[in-house]
Every structure is written in structure tokens, then in C-alpha cells.
Design an enzyme around this catalytic site. Structure first.
Site, PDB file in Angstrom:
ATOM      1  N   HIS A 421       0.820  -1.206   0.000  1.00 54.82           N
ATOM      2  CA  HIS A 421       0.000   0.000   0.000  1.00 54.82           C
ATOM      3  C   HIS A 421       0.861   1.266   0.000  1.00 54.82           C
ATOM      4  O   HIS A 421       0.344   2.381  -0.034  1.00 54.82           O
ATOM      5  CB  HIS A 421      -0.909  -0.025   1.236  1.00 54.82           C
ATOM      6  CG  HIS A 421      -1.989   0.995   1.237  1.00 54.82           C
ATOM      7  ND1 HIS A 421      -2.007   2.062   2.120  1.00 54.82           N
ATOM      8  CD2 HIS A 421      -3.095   1.138   0.470  1.00 54.82           C
ATOM      9  CE1 HIS A 421      -3.078   2.798   1.908  1.00 54.82           C
ATOM     10  NE2 HIS A 421      -3.757   2.271   0.911  1.00 54.82           N
ATOM     11  N   TYR A 454      -8.592  14.581  -3.708  1.00 53.77           N
ATOM     12  CA  TYR A 454      -8.082  14.025  -2.454  1.00 53.77           C
ATOM     13  C   TYR A 454      -7.011  14.967  -1.908  1.00 53.77           C
ATOM     14  O   TYR A 454      -6.095  15.352  -2.629  1.00 53.77           O
ATOM     15  CB  TYR A 454      -7.428  12.654  -2.669  1.00 53.77           C
ATOM     16  CG  TYR A 454      -8.370  11.477  -2.805  1.00 53.77           C
ATOM     17  CD1 TYR A 454      -9.661  11.620  -3.278  1.00 53.77           C
ATOM     18  CD2 TYR A 454      -7.942  10.197  -2.478  1.00 53.77           C
ATOM     19  CE1 TYR A 454     -10.507  10.529  -3.413  1.00 53.77           C
ATOM     20  CE2 TYR A 454      -8.787   9.095  -2.605  1.00 53.77           C
ATOM     21  CZ  TYR A 454     -10.066   9.279  -3.078  1.00 53.77           C
ATOM     22  OH  TYR A 454     -10.903   8.194  -3.216  1.00 53.77           O
TER      23      TYR A 454
END
Length: 679
Positions: A421, A454
Site C-alpha cells: 500500500h 483528495y
């Protein structure tokens, strides 16, 4: 006093309630309010696909967790029911009247004006019928399997002999717009595609009487059945599982009111559905489609906020600029061009020899991936670790993985039992007789699409310690295995999950505890998306009890219970929901005045800490550090979009005592005024 942890699932529903609140705010532009309803609906679908399966399982296991697990499902269902009712009230009593004030009529479960009947019939015959399939649910036909989160209409007809027959019609809301728009007498009418089909059913069933037609939707478990060890072609294995994702066990059967109990029982039998999953819905499902309502014009949307270009983005060469000093880009306030140029210049620079990057969620038309393909075509060694197990992005990542592999990019697939990730990249340039390393480390995905909405931070650095440790990390990733021990690689600068991330965070909290006990200044500020991992939460409780003030900003899941006397009275938790999705992870430790600032990819969730490769990284440049801390201070002072979260998971508005502070607007203005936030 025993340590307490709030429910992950109830906390997540609390966050979705905050999203719903934003749809009810009259200060928010009208189209944006519809988008918040859409986000709420999409989030709830995901909750039923990802979290509800485990809740249903726990509910069935009588001896697991005592009555707590038995109550959790009931409480969650009650909260969802209340939220759905609030959703309907906001839509019907606020948003639809607001549309009417703009001469726009969204026909919501109401008769079609005679003046537009011809237009809708013509649209049905010329466009809609092209995509319609009619599935007969005969007595001996029980093979129909409704796909997950797909709209269907169940139709019951009575023939000339008085016999009832049941049919299923998939609503083609992917092939066609969900809303049909038609102008009549100065009013823009918006008609649901489902309603157009209902009104024209006599054309599909001539000679039969329509007894009733109702919308239904089934939501299914989205978890892929993947083993921990992978032999052979992982992409092929995942593709095979993706084809089955919509065939998982049902977690929700959403139905339109109006069916009799006998009709509903007959339908559940035909579709092989369990009564435990029945959820009475409204007349319309998949209301995430509200984001596609055709409303145009500035008054309906947030005012434009052009991305601010940084000095790094304007430089003749990103790499030459990076040799002078570290830089940072704060999205979406600042332009993503510097990130794109990092990869574009690497692809065409003759002195670049090697490129390494991790990719988790790739943009649908990724310029970054196209740059990597170009780099490979230009003879550079390009190594990409692409996470094929990124939930709901598996198919897109597999597509890009195949394209890159065909172009000569070395593709490293998922590590068994781990997801990667981390959001990092490394470029190696040969300058003279030596190599110069250039690192890019981010809090969010390397994705130019999500970078537009974002809030994240992207650090560009040539710091020798950081870039050398990035190379060590990529060497490890190419081995495609779990670490043999935490000490396999000794990271000094980077915090890497599976190696030192949890231990280092615990050490930094312990340092604040020790300083507080010695009477020195102490404090912790943490911003993240989700907080669940109990070892770290317990350490925060210990710090609070030792006198350390702790300010938390947690956007979504928060299992820490704040403000409990004797346990967490020095911990506050706030949540910000606004125009852009708060996504950056930021960690600040007072450190007796020499503040430590870290950014990174890792939330404090069990999955991030224990089942993923994550990277958090220090910010050493004092100018950059001061800028990030200034942004963090604006967010902590937000009293317009921020709420506090209490022990009951209620979203409590922050009191406005004096000046109203809306952090996202303040951050944009701050960065716009400074013009050179990259230095």
C-alpha cells in the site's frame, strides 16, 4: 480502568452519517448536495459488500464475543434505517423543492405530465428497448441469479386465462443515463429510467394485464477467495475470481414497497434469497446515480479553485530543481504537474538508468503508467510493483499490468498474504561516474484522477538516507515474500510496516510519555483516515493518562474512545468533511520542542500495520515542515466543516466562538498567497 475500544463498524456508519449531514446543509451548492447523497449511497453499498458479511457471520456464532456480537448487527441495522429515513427527508423536502425553484422537476414517484409522455415513449422505443432483456421466472426456471448492486424490475402479469406470470427485467442504467431529460413549458423534467420502463410495460407484454412492477436490488459479499500463497499466473487467478465477485452470498435484498407478503416470498424463493437479508427500500435504488443528474452551471457547483502551480512544477527540470532542495506538493490545492513531470522526464532523460515505483490504485487513463511504458521503450530499466489485490481496482490494475509487461516493464506482483500500500518511487540517474537518486514519497495513490479531489502530500527528495532506504525497500519487494524478521532490513529514516513502523510509533509515543512525566512539554497531533489498531490506541490512552495532550483528526473509522476520565480525557478527536476528501496521513510529536513530523501511507488499522507494506517518512526540511504544520494548524482550528466525535460516536459541531474558520478554504488561500510552497 479497562481499555475500551469503539466498534469499527458503528464508527464507519458514524462517518457516513457525517457525509449525509453535508447533503442537508443549505450552504452547500445544490449539485454538490446531490453528490453527497450519491457518496452516502455508494458508501452504504460498500458497507454491505465488505463489512456486513462479517457482521452476519458473527451474529450467527452464538458463542463468539457474547451478546456484544449479537447486538452489533441489530444496532447497525437500526442506524442504517434511521440514516435512510434522513436521506429520504433531505431529498424530498429539501433538494427536490430546491430544483423546482430552478424550474427543474425531478419526477420522484409521481405521475408523468401528459405533455412529456410522447417524448418518453419515443425515447423508450428508439433507445431503451435496444438494451432490454426479459427473463421469465417460470415454475421450472429458478436459474436466474441477480448480480450484485444491479438494478432489476420484477414484473407480474396476468394472462387472458387469469394465470399470473413473473418476469425480471434488468434496468440498463450502465448502458444508458439513469435520468432522461426533456424540456416542456419552460421546465426541465428529469425522469428515472426505471419509471420509463414501468410506464411502457404494456408494449413489452401485449395482451396481458400488469399486476405490478417493483424495483429490486441484491448486494453481495465482495471478498475474493484468494489463498495466501500464489503459484502460477496471479493475474489470471484474480481475473477468474473477479468474474465471480458478483456471485457472492447475498448480504442485502432491497425491495420497493408494494409487494404483498406472498409475492415477496415467491420472489425470494425464485431468486434463492434468505429472508434475513430483506431490507425494505424506497421506490428507487442505486441512488449513487444522483451524481449524474444533468445540472450544469456555476450556481449548482462549488466555485472553481484552479490548482496552484508550484516552483517545482514551473522549473525547467524537476530533477535539477530537486538537487537544490527538497520540495512538496499539496493536492488538490496545488498542481499535480510536478508529479507527472517526475515520471515524464525520467522516461526521456538520457541519464536516467532505472525507475522503480509502487502502484496501488491506477487511474483509468494513467499518464504515469504511459510514461513508464515510454521509459521502457527508451531502454531504461523500469520496475513496477503493482498491487493486483487493491479492492475494486483489481480489474483496472490487471489491465495496466499486462500493458506494461508487454512493453518490457518488469512487473512484480502481490506478495503472498500482504498488500503493498506504500506510495513511493525512485529514479536513478547516472551523472558522470556516479549515480544520483531521486525519491518521491506520497500519502496518497500515484493517481492523477484522485489527485483532483483528495487532499494529500507528495514529497520530492534527494536526502541520501531516505533514497538509499527506498532502494533497499525495492530490493526487498522484488523478492516477493514476507520479511523473515523485523530486523531483516534496518530502516533508520523510513517507517515501514512489517519492519519497524509500529515499534517506531510506539517509541515516539513513549518519548512523549517520558517527557510529560519529567515535566517537559509534550504533545501529539495525528491526522489519518482510520484508527483501529488496539496496541497503538492503548499506547495513546497511556500517554493521555501520563499527561500528554493528544489531538486526533480521524476522517472515518475511529475505535479510540475520547474524553473518558482516567483513560482518555486528554484526547480529542475531530472529523472534517468538506469539498475535498481529507486523505493525508500526518504525525507530529512535540519531542521537547524539536518537533518530529512524518507523513505516510499508513492508517492505524490492523490491515495497514499487520498485513500490508506501508511507508511513513520524515520531513527534515524546516521550510517544508513549517508549511505542513501551518496547514495542520488550520485544520485543527476548523469550526465550520469539522465536528468532534464523542464516546457515543456522535458528530458534534465545533462551536464558532468568534471567527468562522473553514480549513480547506484557509489552506487554499494560504498556499495561493505563498506562491512558492515547494521551497
Amino acid at each position: 480502568m479497562p481499555t475500551q475500544f469503539l466498534s469499527r463498524d458503528l464508527s464507519w456508519l458514524s462517518f457516513n452519517s457525517r457525509v449525509l449531514d453535508e447533503a442537508g446543509r443549505t450552504e452547500v451548492p445544490l449539485m454538490e448536495r446531490f453528490r453527497f447523497l450519491s457518496i452516502f449511497s455508494s458508501n452504504l453499498d460498500e458497507f454491505y459488500r465488505v463489512r456486513m458479511p462479517s457482521m452476519l457471520l458473527l451474529h450467527k456464532v452464538k458463542n463468539t464475543g457474547g451478546s456484544e456480537n449479537q447486538d452489533l448487527l441489530t444496532r447497525a441495522q437500526h442506524i442504517i434505517q434511521e440514516q435512510q429515513q434522513a436521506f429520504g427527508i433531505i431529498l424530498r423536502t429539501q433538494l427536490l423543492p430546491a430544483l423546482r425553484n430552478c424550474n427543474i422537476e425531478l419526477l420522484y414517484n409521481q405521475p408523468l405530465p401528459a405533455g412529456i409522455a410522447l417524448a418518453t415513449k419515443s425515447y423508450f422505443q428508439s433507445a431503451v428497448m435496444t438494451f432490454l432483456q426479459i427473463i421469465h421466472l417460470s415454475k421450472d426456471n429458478t436459474s436466474f441469479f441477480p448480480k450484485s448492486n444491479t438494478l432489476y424490475q420484477v414484473v407480474i402479469c396476468r394472462d387472458a386465462e387469469g394465470k399470473d406470470k413473473g418476469y425480471i427485467i434488468p434496468v440498463p442504467s450502465v448502458a444508458l443515463p439513469r435520468f432522461f431529460s426533456v424540456q416542456y413549458t419552460g421546465i426541465q423534467y428529469l425522469v428515472f429510467l426505471d419509471d420509463i420502463i414501468k410506464m411502457q410495460l404494456p408494449l413489452l407484454f401485449p395482451g396481458q394485464r400488469i399486476v405490478g412492477a417493483w424495483n429490486i436490488k441484491v448486494t453481495r459479499d465482495a471478498e475474493l477467495d484468494l489463498a495466501d500463497e500464489y503459484d502460477g499466473d496471479l493475474a489470471a487467478k484474480i481475473e477468474k475470481q473477479l468474474s465471480k465477485r458478483d456471485d457472492g452470498s447475498a448480504t442485502r435484498f432491497l425491495y420497493e414497497p408494494g409487494m404483498t407478503a406472498a409475492q415477496l416470498e415467491w420472489l425470494m424463493t425464485k431468486l434463492n434469497l434468505n429472508p434475513d437479508n430483506l431490507v425494505a427500500g424506497d421506490h428507487y435504488h442505486n441512488l449513487k446515480d444522483l451524481s449524474s443528474i444533468p445540472l450544469t452551471g456555476g450556481a449548482f457547483n462549488y466555485p472553481p479553485a484552479p490548482a496552484i502551480e508550484t516552483d517545482l512544477g514551473k522549473a525547467d527540470s524537476v530533477f535539477t530543481y530537486m538537487l537544490q532542495k527538497d520540495s512538496i506538493v499539496h493536492t488538490p490545492y496545488q498542481s499535480y504537474n510536478a508529479v507527472l513531470r517526475f515520471f515524464n522526464e525520467a522516461a526521456t532523460d538520457a541519464t536516467v538508468r532505472e525507475i522503480y515505483v509502487t502502484l496501488y490504485r491506477v487511474a483509468g487513463d494513467s499518464r504515469i503508467v504511459n510514461a513508464l511504458i515510454t521509459a521502457a521503450a527508451n531502454g531504461k530499466k523500469v520496475t513496477v510493483f503493482i498491487e493486483l489485490k487493491a479492492r475494486f481496482d483489481e480489474e483496472n490494475n490487471i489491465k495496466w499490468s499486462k500493458k506494461m509487461k508487454a512493453a518490457g516493464v518488469l512487473i512484480i506482483n502481490s506478495i503472498p498474504a500482504l498488500k503493498v500500500h506504500a506510495k513511493v518511487a525512485l529514479v536513478k540517474k547516472k551523472i558522470g561516474n556516479r549515480f544520483q537518486y531521486f525519491g518521491l514519497l506520497a500519502t496518497g495513490n500515484l493517481n492523477e484522477t484522485t489527485a483532483r479531489f483528495y487532499t494529500d502530500h507528495v514529497l520530492f527528495t534527494t536526502h541520501p538516507g531516505i533514497v538509499m532506504e527506498l532502494e533497499l525497500l525495492f530490493i526487498f519487494l522484488t523478492r516477493r515474500r514476507r520479511p523473515d524478521s523485523k530486523k531483516e532490513i534496518r530502516f533508520k529514516h523510513l517507517l515501514v510496516a512489517q519492519f519497524n513502523l509500529q515499534d517506531r510509533f510506539l517509541e515516539m509515543i513513549d518519548n512523549e510519555i517520558e517527557n510529560a512525566r519529567q515535566g517537559k512539554p509534550a504533545g501529539i497531533i495525528i491526522k489519518m483516515n482510520n484508527l483501529e489498531e488496539q496496541t497503538l490506541i492503548t499506547k495513546l490512552y497511556e500517554a493521555s493518562q501520563a499527561g500528554v495532550p493528544i489531538q486526533m483528526m480521524v476522517r472515518s473509522i475511529c475505535c479510540l474512545e475520547p474524553g473518558v476520565p482516567g483513560m482518555s480525557e486528554r484526547i480529542t478527536v475531530t472529523r472534517i468533511v468538506d469539498r475535498w476528501l481529507e486523505h493525508g496521513r500526518v504525525f507530529v510529536f512535540h519531542n521537547d520542542g524539536n518537533r518530529l513530523l512524518l507523513l505516510g501511507s499508513a492508517d492505524w488499522m490492523n490491515r495497514n500495520v499487520h498485513r500490508r507494506i506501508e511507508v511513513c517518512f520524515p520531513v527534515y526540511d524546516e521550510t517544508i515542515k513549517a508549511g505542513v504544520l501551518a496547514i495542520l494548524d488550520m485544520q485543527l482550528k476548523d469550526n465550520v466543516q469539522a465536528v468532534t466525535i464523542d464516546a457515543a460516536l456522535e458528530n458534534k459541531p465545533v462551536p464558532v466562538n468568534g471567527t468562522a474558520n473553514r480549513s480547506q478554504l484557509a489552506v487554499y488561500n494560504y498556499l495561493n498567497q505563498h506562491q512558492n510552497p515547494a521551497s
